[in-house]
Scaffold this motif. Structure first.
Motif, PDB file in Angstrom:
ATOM      1  N   ASN A  81       0.820  -1.216   0.000  1.00 47.58           N
ATOM      2  CA  ASN A  81       0.000   0.000   0.000  1.00 47.58           C
ATOM      3  C   ASN A  81       0.852   1.262   0.000  1.00 47.58           C
ATOM      4  O   ASN A  81       0.504   2.244  -0.658  1.00 47.58           O
ATOM      5  CB  ASN A  81      -0.963   0.006   1.188  1.00 47.58           C
ATOM      6  CG  ASN A  81      -2.208  -0.807   0.897  1.00 47.58           C
ATOM      7  OD1 ASN A  81      -2.430  -1.238  -0.238  1.00 47.58           O
ATOM      8  ND2 ASN A  81      -3.016  -1.014   1.915  1.00 47.58           N
ATOM      9  N   HIS A 115       0.316   3.552  -3.078  1.00 52.56           N
ATOM     10  CA  HIS A 115      -0.537   4.713  -2.800  1.00 52.56           C
ATOM     11  C   HIS A 115       0.188   5.906  -2.179  1.00 52.56           C
ATOM     12  O   HIS A 115      -0.400   6.983  -2.102  1.00 52.56           O
ATOM     13  CB  HIS A 115      -1.685   4.310  -1.874  1.00 52.56           C
ATOM     14  CG  HIS A 115      -2.486   3.134  -2.364  1.00 52.56           C
ATOM     15  ND1 HIS A 115      -3.231   3.178  -3.529  1.00 52.56           N
ATOM     16  CD2 HIS A 115      -2.649   1.889  -1.869  1.00 52.56           C
ATOM     17  CE1 HIS A 115      -3.824   2.002  -3.703  1.00 52.56           C
ATOM     18  NE2 HIS A 115      -3.480   1.197  -2.717  1.00 52.56           N
ATOM     19  N   ASP A 123       3.618   6.300   6.523  1.00 51.62           N
ATOM     20  CA  ASP A 123       4.023   6.882   5.246  1.00 51.62           C
ATOM     21  C   ASP A 123       3.703   8.356   5.141  1.00 51.62           C
ATOM     22  O   ASP A 123       2.895   8.891   5.890  1.00 51.62           O
ATOM     23  CB  ASP A 123       3.406   6.109   4.056  1.00 51.62           C
ATOM     24  CG  ASP A 123       1.906   6.310   3.900  1.00 51.62           C
ATOM     25  OD1 ASP A 123       1.439   7.471   3.806  1.00 51.62           O
ATOM     26  OD2 ASP A 123       1.191   5.284   3.880  1.00 51.62           O
ATOM     27  N   SER A 164     -10.961   0.182  -4.207  1.00 46.11           N
ATOM     28  CA  SER A 164      -9.592   0.538  -4.571  1.00 46.11           C
ATOM     29  C   SER A 164      -9.561   1.796  -5.418  1.00 46.11           C
ATOM     30  O   SER A 164     -10.402   1.987  -6.289  1.00 46.11           O
ATOM     31  CB  SER A 164      -8.953  -0.600  -5.379  1.00 46.11           C
ATOM     32  OG  SER A 164      -7.647  -0.230  -5.763  1.00 46.11           O
ATOM     33  N   THR A 165      -8.574   2.637  -5.146  1.00 48.10           N
ATOM     34  CA  THR A 165      -8.353   3.805  -5.999  1.00 48.10           C
ATOM     35  C   THR A 165      -7.114   3.597  -6.877  1.00 48.10           C
ATOM     36  O   THR A 165      -6.619   4.544  -7.481  1.00 48.10           O
ATOM     37  CB  THR A 165      -8.140   5.078  -5.146  1.00 48.10           C
ATOM     38  OG1 THR A 165      -7.000   4.865  -4.300  1.00 48.10           O
ATOM     39  CG2 THR A 165      -9.365   5.412  -4.298  1.00 48.10           C
ATOM     40  N   GLY A 213      -8.205  -4.278  -4.147  1.00 48.69           N
ATOM     41  CA  GLY A 213      -9.020  -3.737  -3.052  1.00 48.69           C
ATOM     42  C   GLY A 213      -9.213  -4.709  -1.902  1.00 48.69           C
ATOM     43  O   GLY A 213     -10.156  -4.590  -1.125  1.00 48.69           O
ATOM     44  N   LEU A 261      -6.444  -3.984   2.700  1.00 42.77           N
ATOM     45  CA  LEU A 261      -6.856  -3.601   4.064  1.00 42.77           C
ATOM     46  C   LEU A 261      -7.774  -4.648   4.700  1.00 42.77           C
ATOM     47  O   LEU A 261      -7.571  -4.999   5.864  1.00 42.77           O
ATOM     48  CB  LEU A 261      -7.486  -2.201   4.067  1.00 42.77           C
ATOM     49  CG  LEU A 261      -6.490  -1.038   3.944  1.00 42.77           C
ATOM     50  CD1 LEU A 261      -7.212   0.278   3.677  1.00 42.77           C
ATOM     51  CD2 LEU A 261      -5.629  -0.911   5.201  1.00 42.77           C
TER      52      LEU A 261
END
Ligand SMILES: Nc1ncnc2c1ncn2[C@@H]1O[C@H](COP(=O)(O)OP(=O)(O)O)[C@@H](O)[C@H]1O
Ligand SMILES: [Mg+2]
Length: 137
Positions: free
Chosen positions: A49, A53, A74, A91-92, A105, A108
């Motif tokens: 992640n 991200h 982060d 999910s993005t 996605g 998490l």
């Protein structure tokens, strides 16, 4: 025993390196394989992640007699709606990231399933901190 690993945002060729290093240490410490598996799955998803991200981050691992405490911190865009981000399939991730096989996605939700304790804190525009605790006893 404490360890620290750096994570480079965007560098998928290194994604998983920190998780592999932690796995090796836990094996050497004779931690039961089922516990190692749960922790490493959660840690790996957290590491990916940051790569997928965020801009950069680090992982702190603290191995105590009765628990392993991990924090993944982060600098990045943060998560505006953590409850939504925790939903399976949300999910993005960009198309490019999906083409590399990431962005289903499920990260998490899998972290939630595999960690004995999971806490996600995030500030939009600043970054995200994920805390994981796995009990050894
Ligand atoms: N460290 C992070 N920084 C910013 N956004 C994140 C971070 N981790 C997760 N997210 C957000 O939560 C969503 C869901 O994460 P996850 O369940 O791991 O799915 P995926 O990574 O496959 O998109 C991501 O798409 C992203 O929008
Ligand atoms: Mg993910």
């Amino acid at each position: 025993m404490k360890f620290k690993y750096e994570i480079e945002g965007g560098n998928f060729s290194k994604a998983g390196n920190a998780s592999s290093a932690v796995k090796k240490i836990l094996k050497q410490l004779n931690v039961p394989p089922a516990i190692i598996k749960k922790l490493v799955v959660a840690l790996y998803e957290g590491e990916v992640n940051v790569v997928a991200h965020a801009w950069n981050g680090c992982i702190h691992v603290d191995i105590e007699a009765d628990r392993i405490f991990v924090s993944i911190e982060d600098e990045g865009p943060g998560i505006p709606d953590i409850e939504q981000a925790m939903q399976e399939g949300y999910s993005t991730a960009s198309q490019a990231v999906r083409e590399m096989g990431f962005g289903a996605g499920m990260g998490l939700p899998n972290m939630k399933k595999n960690a004995d304790y999971l806490n996600v804190k995030s500030e939009v525009g600043k970054g995200t901190t994920v805390e994981i605790i796995t009990f050894l006893k």
